[in-house]
Scaffold this active site. Sequence first.
Site, PDB file in Angstrom:
ATOM      1  N   HIS A 100      -1.346   3.873  11.287  1.00 58.83           N
ATOM      2  CA  HIS A 100      -0.508   2.909  11.369  1.00 58.83           C
ATOM      3  C   HIS A 100       1.002   3.366  11.137  1.00 58.83           C
ATOM      4  CE1 HIS A 100      -2.391  -0.978  11.300  1.00 58.83           C
ATOM      5  NE2 HIS A 100      -3.472  -0.510  10.633  1.00 58.83           N
ATOM      6  N   ASP A 105       0.181  -2.585   9.439  1.00 60.98           N
ATOM      7  CA  ASP A 105      -0.716  -2.712   8.115  1.00 60.98           C
ATOM      8  C   ASP A 105       0.113  -3.310   7.099  1.00 60.98           C
ATOM      9  OD1 ASP A 105       1.191  -0.350   8.178  1.00 60.98           O
ATOM     10  OD2 ASP A 105       0.205   0.681   6.621  1.00 60.98           O
ATOM     11  N   TYR A 298       6.256  -7.386  28.200  1.00 62.50           N
ATOM     12  CA  TYR A 298       6.585  -8.259  27.348  1.00 62.50           C
ATOM     13  C   TYR A 298       8.151  -8.840  27.575  1.00 62.50           C
ATOM     14  CZ  TYR A 298       3.003  -6.211  24.402  1.00 62.50           C
ATOM     15  OH  TYR A 298       1.847  -5.747  23.951  1.00 62.50           O
ATOM     16  N   GLU A 371       7.336   1.077  -0.201  1.00 65.60           N
ATOM     17  CA  GLU A 371       6.678  -0.276  -0.627  1.00 65.60           C
ATOM     18  C   GLU A 371       7.338  -1.225  -1.622  1.00 65.60           C
ATOM     19  OE1 GLU A 371       2.851   1.688  -2.052  1.00 65.60           O
ATOM     20  OE2 GLU A 371       1.682   1.317  -0.227  1.00 65.60           O
TER      21      GLU A 371
END
Length: 397
Positions: A100, A105, A298, A371
């Site tokens: 990841h 994630d 895209y 985090e």
Amino acid sequence: MSDTMQSVDSGVAAYATELRREIHRHPELGFEEVRTAAVVERELDALGIEHRRVAKTGVVGLIRGGTPGRTIGLRADMDALPIDEESGEPFSSQVSGCMHACGHDAHTAMLLGAARVLQSERATLSGNVVLLFQPAEEGPGGALPMIEAGVMDVEPRIEAVAMLHVDVRLDVGGISITPGPVNAAADEFSVTIRGAGGHGAAPHKALDTIPCAAATVLALQNIAARETDPLASVVVTIGTIAGGYRNNVIADSVKFGGTVRTTDPTVRDGMEVRLRRIVDGVAGAYGCAAELDVIYGYPPVVNDPGLARAFTRHVRQTTPIVVHALAPTMGAEDFAYFAQRVPGLLVRLGVRDEVGGIVHNAHSSRFRIDERAIPVGIATLVSFARGVGSGAVPLTA
Ligand SMILES: [Zn+2]
Ligand SMILES: [Zn+2]
């Protein structure tokens, strides 16, 4: 930072952080997100949120609010990249050759965290929230298959959509909401130039494709340098070129290919005509023949300008989150397909921590995120759902 972190319950932040680490340990490539989709379904079941499968490994959840309001979509991508992880994190990938490295994630875990908050307050929530867990953003693309499976057409219909993407340019604690284009269209092309081979000592008896290819490559740069408004963003990169047999043989064909990045849909629409005119014109001038193939990727992600401004105001008024407006990047993101259908917002989430050494770009084997960004991301998604759902954030400015 401490104020920002308090905008989401610490239990929810811990819940999402644990999930992020679990998903991080078990990365899966596009349309192979079997385990990840099962984790999402397990958590939605535990939260009592109805869900269904779409587009192979995609999962769509629905939270029905107790009071009338708009239906909004929140999208998270779930796939990883074919990279050997070198981040040094204790919860590093347990799958060799897969990592990841783009933060999907964290996107998935934050959407589950937001789902937990919104489900707990559903009795008083205005409108509905559709949770879009999408496969294969890194390729070949899962957004379009989800839309083709009807996720934008079923009742209750999504009226506005938002997503988060972690961004290492931005310090943890902040987010970025930029009105207008934020990501580029990524289209590819390949060119084959054909002439006639021969002895390197007798060029007059051959039709040399190498000078023709060289001139074509240079001429293509005119698209960005001379043909496009300097304030519009265009990149033309030739990434591959191949031709010829040995030093004393004239090459009878040359192939080259590249990528074209644009942020303005009208500039993008005119690109194939320009490529063709230059490729055919230069080949003709050299007496060669040329074939051009354009493979559309895209589209650009265009943030709805009114929604971007209104939501920025709302976040500033109702949360302690710091809102920036970063410049667009020429990367691509298939959230574009959702944002083509209803007003959409791609929100960048700061994950940089210079002191902690969290500075490596996405798609690097050393990529990490701070985090502490997780509760900020959850608070942003929740704020979008509450604000747009209730009408506090208008859809037309
Ligand atoms: Zn990526
Ligand atoms: Zn990504």
